[in-house]
Structures are given as C-alpha cells and as structure tokens.
Design an enzyme around this catalytic site. Structure first.
Site, PDB file in Angstrom:
ATOM      1  N   ARG A 166       0.878  -1.199   0.004  1.00 20.12           N
ATOM      2  CA  ARG A 166      -0.001  -0.144   0.067  1.00 20.12           C
ATOM      3  C   ARG A 166       0.792   1.261  -0.118  1.00 20.12           C
ATOM      4  NH1 ARG A 166      -5.375  -1.523   1.944  1.00 20.12           N
ATOM      5  NH2 ARG A 166      -5.949   0.469   1.732  1.00 20.12           N
ATOM      6  N   ARG A 201      -6.594  12.524  -5.363  1.00 13.26           N
ATOM      7  CA  ARG A 201      -7.888  11.842  -4.774  1.00 13.26           C
ATOM      8  C   ARG A 201      -8.960  12.760  -4.766  1.00 13.26           C
ATOM      9  NH1 ARG A 201     -11.603   9.331  -3.059  1.00 13.26           N
ATOM     10  NH2 ARG A 201     -12.059   7.824  -1.641  1.00 13.26           N
ATOM     11  N   ASP A 223      -7.312  -2.075  -6.837  1.00 21.03           N
ATOM     12  CA  ASP A 223      -7.642  -2.419  -5.397  1.00 21.03           C
ATOM     13  C   ASP A 223      -7.890  -4.332  -5.654  1.00 21.03           C
ATOM     14  OD1 ASP A 223      -8.180  -1.500  -2.616  1.00 21.03           O
ATOM     15  OD2 ASP A 223      -9.429  -3.027  -3.159  1.00 21.03           O
ATOM     16  N   ARG A 277      -3.173   7.322   1.337  1.00 23.50           N
ATOM     17  CA  ARG A 277      -3.441   8.543   1.835  1.00 23.50           C
ATOM     18  C   ARG A 277      -2.211   9.449   2.668  1.00 23.50           C
ATOM     19  NH1 ARG A 277      -8.721   5.974   4.083  1.00 23.50           N
ATOM     20  NH2 ARG A 277      -7.148   4.120   3.704  1.00 23.50           N
ATOM     21  N   TYR A 318     -15.436 -10.212   1.281  1.00 24.55           N
ATOM     22  CA  TYR A 318     -16.036  -8.889   1.119  1.00 24.55           C
ATOM     23  C   TYR A 318     -17.241  -9.187   0.389  1.00 24.55           C
ATOM     24  CZ  TYR A 318     -11.673  -6.759   2.820  1.00 24.55           C
ATOM     25  OH  TYR A 318     -10.807  -6.265   3.606  1.00 24.55           O
TER      26      TYR A 318
HETATM   27  O1  CP3 Z   1       0.045   0.778  -3.272  1.00 22.02           O
HETATM   28  C1  CP3 Z   1      -0.442   0.008  -3.207  1.00 22.02           C
HETATM   29  O2  CP3 Z   1      -0.022  -0.955  -2.674  1.00 22.02           O
HETATM   30  C2  CP3 Z   1      -1.509  -0.209  -4.329  1.00 22.02           C
HETATM   31  C3  CP3 Z   1      -2.609  -0.198  -4.322  1.00 22.02           C
HETATM   32  C4  CP3 Z   1      -3.632  -1.077  -3.336  1.00 22.02           C
HETATM   33  C5  CP3 Z   1      -4.716  -0.580  -2.682  1.00 22.02           C
HETATM   34  N1  CP3 Z   1      -5.581  -1.475  -2.075  1.00 22.02           N
HETATM   35  C6  CP3 Z   1      -5.311   0.879  -2.777  1.00 22.02           C
HETATM   36  C7  CP3 Z   1      -6.468   1.166  -1.792  1.00 22.02           C
HETATM   37  C8  CP3 Z   1      -3.544  -2.280  -2.820  1.00 22.02           C
HETATM   38  C9  CP3 Z   1      -2.513  -3.358  -3.276  1.00 22.02           C
HETATM   39  C10 CP3 Z   1      -4.555  -2.786  -2.146  1.00 22.02           C
HETATM   40  C11 CP3 Z   1      -5.044  -4.143  -1.495  1.00 22.02           C
HETATM   41  C12 CP3 Z   1      -6.259  -4.472  -0.887  1.00 22.02           C
HETATM   42  N2  CP3 Z   1      -7.418  -3.888  -0.742  1.00 22.02           N
HETATM   43  C13 CP3 Z   1      -6.397  -5.514   0.352  1.00 22.02           C
HETATM   44  C14 CP3 Z   1      -5.327  -6.357   0.550  1.00 22.02           C
HETATM   45  C15 CP3 Z   1      -4.190  -5.894   1.108  1.00 22.02           C
HETATM   46  C16 CP3 Z   1      -4.558  -5.434   2.720  1.00 22.02           C
HETATM   47  O3  CP3 Z   1      -4.327  -4.242   3.217  1.00 22.02           O
HETATM   48  O4  CP3 Z   1      -4.852  -6.483   3.509  1.00 22.02           O
HETATM   49  C17 CP3 Z   1      -7.552  -5.149   0.809  1.00 22.02           C
HETATM   50  C18 CP3 Z   1      -7.977  -6.177   1.974  1.00 22.02           C
HETATM   51  C19 CP3 Z   1      -8.184  -4.384   0.114  1.00 22.02           C
HETATM   52  C20 CP3 Z   1      -9.662  -4.070   0.333  1.00 22.02           C
HETATM   53  C21 CP3 Z   1      -9.766  -2.273   0.689  1.00 22.02           C
HETATM   54  N3  CP3 Z   1      -9.585  -1.449  -0.165  1.00 22.02           N
HETATM   55  C22 CP3 Z   1     -10.403  -1.759   1.724  1.00 22.02           C
HETATM   56  C23 CP3 Z   1     -10.723  -2.598   3.243  1.00 22.02           C
HETATM   57  C24 CP3 Z   1     -10.111  -0.329   1.570  1.00 22.02           C
HETATM   58  C25 CP3 Z   1     -10.656   0.508   2.688  1.00 22.02           C
HETATM   59  C26 CP3 Z   1      -9.634   0.785   3.893  1.00 22.02           C
HETATM   60  C27 CP3 Z   1      -8.719   1.827   3.410  1.00 22.02           C
HETATM   61  O5  CP3 Z   1      -7.531   1.383   3.679  1.00 22.02           O
HETATM   62  O6  CP3 Z   1      -9.211   2.775   3.116  1.00 22.02           O
HETATM   63  C28 CP3 Z   1      -9.626  -0.040   0.238  1.00 22.02           C
HETATM   64  C29 CP3 Z   1      -9.543   1.234   0.091  1.00 22.02           C
HETATM   65  C30 CP3 Z   1      -8.200   1.290  -0.780  1.00 22.02           C
HETATM   66  N4  CP3 Z   1      -7.526   0.765  -1.604  1.00 22.02           N
HETATM   67  C31 CP3 Z   1      -7.239   2.820  -0.409  1.00 22.02           C
HETATM   68  C32 CP3 Z   1      -6.375   2.530  -1.296  1.00 22.02           C
HETATM   69  C33 CP3 Z   1      -5.204   3.716  -1.357  1.00 22.02           C
HETATM   70  C34 CP3 Z   1      -8.166   3.921   0.095  1.00 22.02           C
HETATM   71  C35 CP3 Z   1      -9.163   4.650  -0.633  1.00 22.02           C
HETATM   72  C36 CP3 Z   1      -9.046   6.215  -0.695  1.00 22.02           C
HETATM   73  O7  CP3 Z   1      -7.954   6.666  -1.003  1.00 22.02           O
HETATM   74  O8  CP3 Z   1     -10.175   6.668  -0.219  1.00 22.02           O
END
Ligand code: CP3
Length: 345
Positions: free
Chosen positions: A26, A39, A76, A30, A152
């Site tokens: 990740r 964003r 994602d 943010r 999910y």
């Molecule tokens: O930089 C990176 O690693 C690439 C992008 C990436 C995102 N999500 C962007 C994202 C990757 C590799 C993921 C994987 C992901 N997404 C996982 C597996 C890894 C982990 O953390 O366990 C999971 C379970 C998700 C599902 C997911 N996406 C959730 C639960 C959420 C909300 C929680 C949060 O962090 O906001 C997201 C949203 C998300 N995915 C954001 C980002 C940058 C935040 C969105 C925003 O900017 O509002």
C-alpha cells in the site's frame, strides 16, 4: 531475466548483492499529500483506478520520494468482483461497500464474465507505468486471494469476524466453492492481463488467511491459490508470484510448497528466527510493523536494521508486515528507506 532488476533477481532465488530489494505494501496512498491531491480532484476511488493517467501517476509517486525497487500498480483487490458485475463502492471513511452475495441463490447467478474488457483501463495504466518506470525497477501486478475477496463479496464489505462467510462456507460448501471457482478463473484472467500490459511479478494478497481453522484453511486458502498459480504459470512461466498469507502463523513455512508461489510474504507477527528458518527453503518478504513505522521513527529504524541483519545472506525482500497506514509521517518512511539504502551486509 533482466540482470539489473534487484527485486526480480531476488524473486528468482539469487542471493542479494549488498542491500535487499524493498517496497511497501500500500505504498501509494493517503499518507502522501500528492496522493490526497489527486484523490480530491477525482470523483471517487474507483474513478481514480479507472483513470490511466491518475492511476499511473499515483503508482509512481512513492518511488520518487523513497526510491523503492518496485512499483505496485494502483488498483484494488475488489476490482475483480466489480468486473464480475458485483456492485462495489468505496464510501469515504467507511471502507468498501459491496452488493452482498450471501445466499446460495445469489452466488449461483455469478459466472466469469469478460473480465479483461471490464478492466481495460487498468491495463492501460499498467502500460503507462511500464513505459515510464526506470529500468532497474520492477512493476508488480496483484489480485486478492479468492478467500479474502470472497469475504468482502459475502459480507458486503469489511468484517470483524467473517461470521456470514464462515457460516455460508460451512452450511453450503458447494455454493461457496462456486464463488471461489469463479474468483479463481477471474483472478487468473486479471493477472495474465496485467502481465500482458507490463507487470513483471505478481502478488496474491490473502489478508484474511489467518482466520481459517485446519481443514477450511486447506480448502479455501491453499487450494484456490494453488489453482491460480498453476493456471497462471502455465501461461506466464517466467513471472514470479509472491503469496501473502497474512496471519498464517505456523502454517507459513509450508505455504510456498503447498501453493507453488515463488516467495512468501510474512506479516509482522512472524518472529525473526522463524523468518530465517522459512528462508532456508523459500524466498521471504517482510515484515516491519506498519504501526511501529507510523508511531516511532527511531524504533522503526532500529527494527529495520535488526531485520536486515537477521536476513543477511538469504534471498530476502524487505517490506512491511501489512499495508502502510494513512497516518504514517513521511519522514518515518524516509528514515526507513534511507536505512535500507545505506545498509551493508
Ligand atoms: O500502493 C499499493 O499497494 C497499491 C494499491 C492497493 C490498494 N489496495 C489501494 C487502496 C492495494 C495493493 C490494495 C490491496 C487491498 N485492498 C487489500 C489487501 C491488502 C491489505 O491491506 O490487506 C484489501 C483487503 C483491500 C480492500 C480495501 N480497499 C479496503 C478494506 C479499503 C478501505 C480501507 C482503506 O485503507 O481505506 C480499500 C480502499 C483502498 N485501496 C485505498 C487505497 C489507497 C484507500 C481509498 C481512498 O483513497 O479513499
């Protein structure tokens, strides 16, 4: 193999020359003001994923600051259910919301659709990053593991205990198997398309592997990941696969052999002795605690040195034990990155 790519060399099992390769799960997100800026001007998280310009830009942002060895494409794990026609929305401050598929009747309606067509714009972003990425950096594509994505889909979003998913898997295993099978097929299509667009390695995120007891773990975590790696490797034999079975604990050492992945991502709860033991038979990636990174700069630097010293001489990739959290100060990430760059075996 490209000789100048530190991460790829390690993924092929070659010993590290000097410091290990590193990237952060990740790493685009943010905690970066330049991410928040893009964003803010986007309609929403999904719009950002489906805008090749913006997705490519935020993918490259962390490398400009911290000089990691890899970029992970900005997207994602929930784009796969989205491509299958399951409604996915990211509500600010609440996390993802999905159209819950929590009955055998709803799951029976699911079938593999034209995933590649649905996700065309993501592959365009990969092509863009691929053309702009410095030669010594590796571009990582990814998907969620079927179990994690299924939680999910069934729960309709994030969950504390995965009760609905576990109940459904136990009461209607054929139905849950259908959901898993659809996710396996769709994930393979998505991974192969990412490679065709320029991804050079892929990671499978099984963020919730750790909640499954014996029996269910083999069926819902191991078997689907093995199915993905077998199908993927038949089509992309030279592309390494990293598996991240978060929370697998005592089951982590055998994860590589059981699933056929090239490297095992370990979370922050795996002790250093165990990491070293696992690295005797596998390429290991991990495992700085993202909370330590966010809250204690000196503590994170000290732990980074400990990890680097302990893993010296093994084919090791430095990473976090889970994704970076939004409140992480940039200077802490800088300090850890500089520590890795300066480290010598
Ligand atoms: O930089 C990176 O690693 C690439 C992008 C990436 C995102 N999500 C962007 C994202 C990757 C590799 C993921 C994987 C992901 N997404 C996982 C597996 C890894 C982990 O953390 O366990 C999971 C379970 C998700 C599902 C997911 N996406 C959730 C639960 C959420 C909300 C929680 C949060 O962090 O906001 C997201 C949203 C998300 N995915 C954001 C980002 C940058 C935040 C969105 C925003 O900017 O509002």
């Amino acid at each position: 193999m490209q000789e100048d790519k530190r991460l790829l060399k390690t993924l092929y099992g070659l010993p590290n020359e000097g410091r290990p390769p590193f990237w952060f799960m990740r790493q685009a997100g943010r905690y970066l003001p330049e991410y928040r800026e893009i964003r803010a001007e986007s309609g929403g998280f999904m719009d950002m994923c489906f805008s090749p310009e913006k997705a490519a830009e935020v993918t490259l942002q962390p490398l400009r600051r911290f000089d990691m060895d890899a970029a992970i494409i900005f997207s994602d794990i929930l784009v796969v259910p989205y491509a299958l026609g399951i409604g996915v929305d990211f509500v600010k401050g609440e996390g993802p919301k999905l159209d819950a598929h929590d009955t055998p009747e709803r799951i029976a309606m699911l079938a593999v659709t034209d995933v590649k067509e649905e996700l065309e714009l993501l592959y365009e972003a990969i092509e863009k990053v691929s053309s702009e990425l410095p030669k010594d950096k590796t571009l990582i594509g990814f998907c969620g593991a079927p179990w994690t994505v299924a939680t999910y889909v069934v729960e309709g979003g994030s969950s504390r205990d995965f009760a609905k998913t576990r109940k459904l898997a136990m009461k209607h295993p054929e139905s849950f198997q259908h959901l898993i099978d659809v996710l396996v097929e769709a994930s393979v299509i998505h991974l192969v398309a990412q490679v065709e667009a320029g991804a050079e390695a892929v990671q499978i995120f099984d963020s919730w592997a750790g909640v499954l007891p014996e029996g269910e773990y083999e069926r819902w975590c191991i078997a689907p990941i093995l199915a993905i790696t077998e199908k993927f490797k038949a089509l992309c034999p030279a592309v390494p696969v990293i598996g991240f079975p978060k929370g697998a604990g005592l089951r982590a050492p055998s994860f590589g052999l059981e699933t056929g992945v090239n490297a095992i991502g370990l979370d922050m709860c795996v002790p250093l002795d165990a990491m070293k033991y696992i690295s005797e038979a596998a390429v290991v990636q991990g495992n700085l605690d993202p909370i330590l990174l966010a809250l204690d700069k000196q503590g994170a630097v000290d732990r980074t040195k400990q990890i680097l010293d302990a893993m010296a001489g093994t084919p090791f990739i430095f990473n976090l034990g889970h994704g970076i959290i939004p409140e992480t100060p940039i200077e802490n990430v800088e300090a850890v990155s500089q520590t890795i760059h300066a480290w010598k075996p």
